[in-house]
Scaffold this active site. Structure first.
Site, PDB file in Angstrom:
ATOM      1  N   HIS A 128       0.888  -1.132  -0.046  1.00  0.00           N
ATOM      2  CA  HIS A 128      -0.025  -0.028   0.060  1.00  0.00           C
ATOM      3  C   HIS A 128       1.031   1.325  -0.092  1.00  0.00           C
ATOM      4  O   HIS A 128       1.954   1.413   0.897  1.00  0.00           O
ATOM      5  CB  HIS A 128      -1.100   0.086   1.269  1.00  0.00           C
ATOM      6  CG  HIS A 128      -1.714   1.198   1.174  1.00  0.00           C
ATOM      7  ND1 HIS A 128      -2.712   1.492   0.348  1.00  0.00           N
ATOM      8  CD2 HIS A 128      -1.832   2.226   1.979  1.00  0.00           C
ATOM      9  CE1 HIS A 128      -3.387   2.794   0.605  1.00  0.00           C
ATOM     10  NE2 HIS A 128      -2.848   3.131   1.782  1.00  0.00           N
ATOM     11  N   SER A 129       0.595   2.337  -0.897  1.00  0.00           N
ATOM     12  CA  SER A 129       1.213   3.467  -0.981  1.00  0.00           C
ATOM     13  C   SER A 129       2.706   3.284  -1.337  1.00  0.00           C
ATOM     14  O   SER A 129       2.998   2.458  -2.235  1.00  0.00           O
ATOM     15  CB  SER A 129       1.000   4.324   0.309  1.00  0.00           C
ATOM     16  OG  SER A 129       1.353   5.796   0.265  1.00  0.00           O
TER      17      SER A 129
END
Length: 248
Positions: free
Chosen positions: A87-88
């Protein structure tokens, strides 16, 4: 490098391992609520140095080292089909880890799936995040407030901030010094989890992940905001399970 330090939780039961790479400043605890939430999936959160139980460890400041160490962990611990989720900043790290595994001449098979969220495609130069890894504490805290996901009780406590800012700054340096190098698209399924009103990943940048997939590609919307995949975890898990069903 110690595999046990990167994998702080006992492996839960499940036919498929899911190695989870956290966002900038985040740790393995971000994914702890996912453990046991998806039948057949052994969620294995990864713990980068300089945070949580590894807060005394020297942080990693370059993508090459981060991807290489995680690839070592995967090669050392994978004992069957596995997938990688990020994520990210973790999305870029997961992507580069998979490419590092592909470059290696080893008997470790490639993952059966790559999942990413909260991040523009790597070939898209990210202009949404300013260069702040060497900025003042106040500027870094302002950025964290803008992105959301960090409790105000933590941001407002100077003592706690002193514990988390080294990891945040190191991760921001990893992100800000990252330079994408073109390679062949990945020959494995790639799923992107999108979110409405995400200040970190615009629609066009997210959709551009398609260029990195030579096999199956899927793009799903899970909710609103940069951390929607955690806030709407049931929807996230639904898409993960659907993608991993052939191996369960």
């Amino acid at each position: 490098m110690s595999t046990e330090r990167w994998l702080p939780f006992p492996r839960p039961p499940g036919e498929v391992r899911l190695y989870c790479v956290p966002h900038a400043g985040g740790g393995a605890s971000s994914f702890r609520p996912w453990i046991g939430a998806m039948p057949g999936v052994a969620v294995c959160p990864l713990q980068p140095p300089a945070r949580e139980a590894r807060f005394r460890d020297e942080p990693i400041r370059a993508m090459e080292q981060m991807a290489s160490e995680i690839a070592d962990v995967v090669q050392d611990s994978a004992d069957g089909p596995y997938a990688v989720y990020g994520h990210s900043l973790g999305a870029l790290t997961a992507f580069e880890t998979v490419r590092e595994l592909r470059r290696r001449d080893s008997r470790t098979p490639m993952p059966v799936h790559l999942f990413v969220s909260g991040c523009p495609a790597p070939q898209i130069r990210d202009s949404l995040l300013p260069n702040v890894h060497d900025a003042s504490d106040e500027e870094v805290v302002a950025l964290l407030r803008r992105l959301g996901g960090t409790p105000e009780s933590l941001l407002g406590d100077p003592g706690l901030l002193g514990l988390i800012l080294p990891a945040v700054r190191a991760d921001l340096e990893v992100k800000e010094t990252y330079r994408y190098t073109p390679e062949a698209p990945l020959d494995l399924p790639l799923t992107v989890l999108d979110a409405d009103d995400d200040p970190r990943a615009g629609t066009a940048g997210t959709a551009a992940w398609r260029e990195q997939a030579a096999a199956e590609f899927a793009l799903h919307t899970v909710g609103q905001g940069h951390f929607a995949v955690f806030e709407q975890a049931q929807i996230t898990h639904k898409y993960l399970l659907e993608a991993l069903t052939p191996w369960l």
